[in-house]
Write a protein that holds these residues in place. Sequence first.
Motif, PDB file in Angstrom:
ATOM      1  N   GLU A   1       7.198   9.195  -6.224  1.00 16.94           N
ATOM      2  CA  GLU A   1       8.250   9.301  -5.590  1.00 16.94           C
ATOM      3  C   GLU A   1       9.148   8.163  -5.498  1.00 16.94           C
ATOM      4  OE1 GLU A   1       8.919  11.325  -2.582  1.00 16.94           O
ATOM      5  OE2 GLU A   1       7.642  13.178  -3.820  1.00 16.94           O
TER       6      GLU A   1
ATOM      7  N   PHE B   1     -10.616   9.777  -8.966  1.00 22.18           N
ATOM      8  CA  PHE B   1     -10.837  10.306  -7.861  1.00 22.18           C
ATOM      9  C   PHE B   1      -9.925  11.755  -8.371  1.00 22.18           C
ATOM     10  CE2 PHE B   1     -10.441  12.602  -3.852  1.00 22.18           C
ATOM     11  CZ  PHE B   1      -9.183  12.706  -3.520  1.00 22.18           C
ATOM     12  N   LYS B   2      -8.751  11.556  -8.632  1.00 21.55           N
ATOM     13  CA  LYS B   2      -7.933  12.738  -8.777  1.00 21.55           C
ATOM     14  C   LYS B   2      -8.363  13.461 -10.068  1.00 21.55           C
ATOM     15  CE  LYS B   2      -3.866  13.110  -7.563  1.00 21.55           C
ATOM     16  NZ  LYS B   2      -2.582  13.335  -7.328  1.00 21.55           N
ATOM     17  N   ASP B   3      -8.770  12.801 -11.172  1.00 20.99           N
ATOM     18  CA  ASP B   3      -9.437  13.470 -12.221  1.00 20.99           C
ATOM     19  C   ASP B   3     -10.431  14.371 -12.107  1.00 20.99           C
ATOM     20  OD1 ASP B   3      -8.498  10.831 -14.666  1.00 20.99           O
ATOM     21  OD2 ASP B   3      -7.549  12.480 -13.824  1.00 20.99           O
TER      22      ASP B   3
ATOM     23  N   ARG C   1       0.963  -1.245  -0.203  1.00 22.79           N
ATOM     24  CA  ARG C   1      -0.006   0.018  -0.180  1.00 22.79           C
ATOM     25  C   ARG C   1       0.736   1.358  -0.163  1.00 22.79           C
ATOM     26  NH1 ARG C   1      -4.118   0.128   4.871  1.00 22.79           N
ATOM     27  NH2 ARG C   1      -4.981  -1.060   3.454  1.00 22.79           N
ATOM     28  N   GLU C   2       1.831   1.181   0.889  1.00 24.03           N
ATOM     29  CA  GLU C   2       2.686   2.278   0.942  1.00 24.03           C
ATOM     30  C   GLU C   2       3.356   2.785  -0.372  1.00 24.03           C
ATOM     31  OE1 GLU C   2       4.222   3.559   4.736  1.00 24.03           O
ATOM     32  OE2 GLU C   2       5.637   4.727   3.761  1.00 24.03           O
TER      33      GLU C   2
ATOM     34  N   SER D   1       1.249   4.184  -2.887  1.00 22.74           N
ATOM     35  CA  SER D   1       1.042   5.465  -2.924  1.00 22.74           C
ATOM     36  C   SER D   1       2.221   6.404  -3.160  1.00 22.74           C
ATOM     37  CB  SER D   1       0.709   5.570  -1.005  1.00 22.74           C
ATOM     38  OG  SER D   1       0.654   6.979  -0.637  1.00 22.74           O
ATOM     39  N   LEU D   2       3.351   5.847  -2.838  1.00 25.48           N
ATOM     40  CA  LEU D   2       4.693   6.700  -3.119  1.00 25.48           C
ATOM     41  C   LEU D   2       4.474   6.731  -4.861  1.00 25.48           C
ATOM     42  CD1 LEU D   2       6.860   5.340  -0.531  1.00 25.48           C
ATOM     43  CD2 LEU D   2       6.365   7.687  -0.936  1.00 25.48           C
TER      44      LEU D   2
ATOM     45  N   TYR E   1      -8.537   5.499  -7.969  1.00 25.85           N
ATOM     46  CA  TYR E   1      -8.021   6.560  -7.370  1.00 25.85           C
ATOM     47  C   TYR E   1      -7.714   7.502  -8.481  1.00 25.85           C
ATOM     48  CZ  TYR E   1      -5.698   8.898  -3.560  1.00 25.85           C
ATOM     49  OH  TYR E   1      -5.601   9.976  -2.420  1.00 25.85           O
TER      50      TYR E   1
ATOM     51  N   LEU F   1       2.092   6.658  -6.706  1.00 30.08           N
ATOM     52  CA  LEU F   1       1.008   7.563  -7.159  1.00 30.08           C
ATOM     53  C   LEU F   1       1.601   9.138  -7.182  1.00 30.08           C
ATOM     54  CD1 LEU F   1      -2.206   6.517  -5.366  1.00 30.08           C
ATOM     55  CD2 LEU F   1      -1.965   6.995  -8.014  1.00 30.08           C
ATOM     56  N   ASP F   2       2.431   9.392  -6.274  1.00 33.96           N
ATOM     57  CA  ASP F   2       3.176  10.623  -6.266  1.00 33.96           C
ATOM     58  C   ASP F   2       4.480  10.591  -6.891  1.00 33.96           C
ATOM     59  OD1 ASP F   2       2.025  10.983  -2.591  1.00 33.96           O
ATOM     60  OD2 ASP F   2       1.171  11.217  -4.519  1.00 33.96           O
TER      61      ASP F   2
ATOM     62  N   PHE G   1      -7.985  -0.272  -7.491  1.00 31.12           N
ATOM     63  CA  PHE G   1      -7.613   0.733  -6.430  1.00 31.12           C
ATOM     64  C   PHE G   1      -6.934   2.140  -7.321  1.00 31.12           C
ATOM     65  CE2 PHE G   1      -6.629   3.208  -2.697  1.00 31.12           C
ATOM     66  CZ  PHE G   1      -5.085   3.674  -2.999  1.00 31.12           C
TER      67      PHE G   1
END
Lengths: 350, 205
Positions: free
Chosen positions: A18, A47-49, A8-9, A12-13, A44, A15-16, A40
């Motif tokens: 990173e 959501f961002k769009d 998950r983490e 998440s990174l 997501y 997505l950014d 997911f």
Amino acid sequence: MRDCENMRELISLYLDGELGADETAKIEEHIAGCEECSRFLRSYSLFKDSIPDDVEPPAELLSGVMAGVREINAEKKKKKRPALILRWTAIAASFAIVTFAGISLMNGGFDAGSAFANEAALSPEPGAAYTDRVTDYAQAEDAEPASDEIPFEPSTVPAEAPEIFEPAEAAIPDLDYAGEPEPEPVTEPEVPPEPTQSKAELSGYGTKEPTPVPEPEPEPEPEPEPEPEPEPEPEPEPDSEPEPDDDPIPGALPIPGDSDPDPDPPPLDAGTVDSGYYYHWLILGYYDGAEEKTAALIRELGGEIWEWNPDYNYYAVYFENPIEEEELEALCEELLKYDYIWTAYPKDEL
Amino acid sequence: MTLDEESRLVKAAANGSESAFEALVTENQKLVYNVALKLTGNSEDALDVSQETFLKAYRNLSAFRFESRFSAWLYRLAYNASMDLLKKRRSTVSLTAEDEEGEERELTVADAALTPEESLEREEMRRAVREAVARLPEDKREIIVMREFSGMSYSDIADALGIEEGTVKSRISRARAALAEILSEYGTFARPSPSNKMKGGKRNA
């Protein structure tokens, strides 16, 4: 979802943006093969769009704020020196009286005789009537706050008299008679402290608002400050329920097993029909700060809390007595009417 | 604006300089307005919240302790004011489909290129997003708003919240998971599921 929790983490990174090249490749490989994680990511992205781009603020923002700032400053000045303002008023009035009478005498535009007569009646020395009068007013103002009330015989003042005072007042510098500034349209809850001070409440659940800053006047949470101007409540708050700020600490909230008064909790290991209880499950989602209210509601309805998940703000609830399917649905509908409940639905199994 | 410039302006404004405060407003109004707009969903509310935020900051300038950036403090004020407004709205308005139709639509330039159906769908999605974010627990909500709505970098968020960058990363990840669960209410995912498997059943004889 459980298998991907350690991913998950990283996701998440990812997505950014990173992650380094290697890790990115690893994640992309995982996502390609993992149904849950792809889902997911897709959701997501949706959501961002749907988050709109930043826009330029309207011009009214700055102009409105600066107008408010000027009002605040004017209010401050007014509050600071009321006595001085009143003294100026008295003197202004005195000047005005003298000027008015003087002009009128010169123009012969009004019944100077009656004015003189009245002045004379008040002062034994007709010649010194005006000077004395001016001095008297100035001294009288020290004794009483007469604001724009002039101790002048009404009969001797022609209708235009009030207008005369205004220009005199306007000529005096440093005064603002623009009238009462608008009562502040906002309530005054406490100002949040610096973000560094908020570290404590961010790490725990349940603490919603920062603690009040000690320096400014002690402000009761979260009622509006007692403003000097009469100010009605901006919104008629049906406040039978405490604001989130009033919520007790998370430790006080019902957690299964912690504050359970029932000495005989349902057997946890049972996952079958032999458990010895009727289970009807409800998922109840609530808004931040409503944990207590929701828990109370559950108990009122005869439900028991099985699980409390603060991550998503919900309770899993069970009922020990048999409830019909339709009854359960109706119960959910009722629950949804509460404004602090955002979801309520029956679940066959958890 | 550098930290020094900002501090100088704040001090000057606290001493009564209106022009210093005006400079601070000009510098920060885009940040404040956009977080208010994204949280409340309409320009009228965003304007009210923004003005309220700056005026509250002005009234409380003497309480600012320079432990963080002034902009971060403003952001927090704007965020709280927006959430307060949403809470009030929630108490007085029931969010049914019919009500939503009467609401102002926040159309951007991009929206103008969409068909009416697409535009409606997009607005629905935006409303769903705002609702989902509002339903998050406080600590998760704040960080999601900072990251996703306001596009703040990890280090800016760390500064603003007074935490380590590593904590920011893990917190964002948990917040995203929570948000996904809530978004599932709108059909994107399965519904949130409690952790223990328990079957409903009948009392044993």
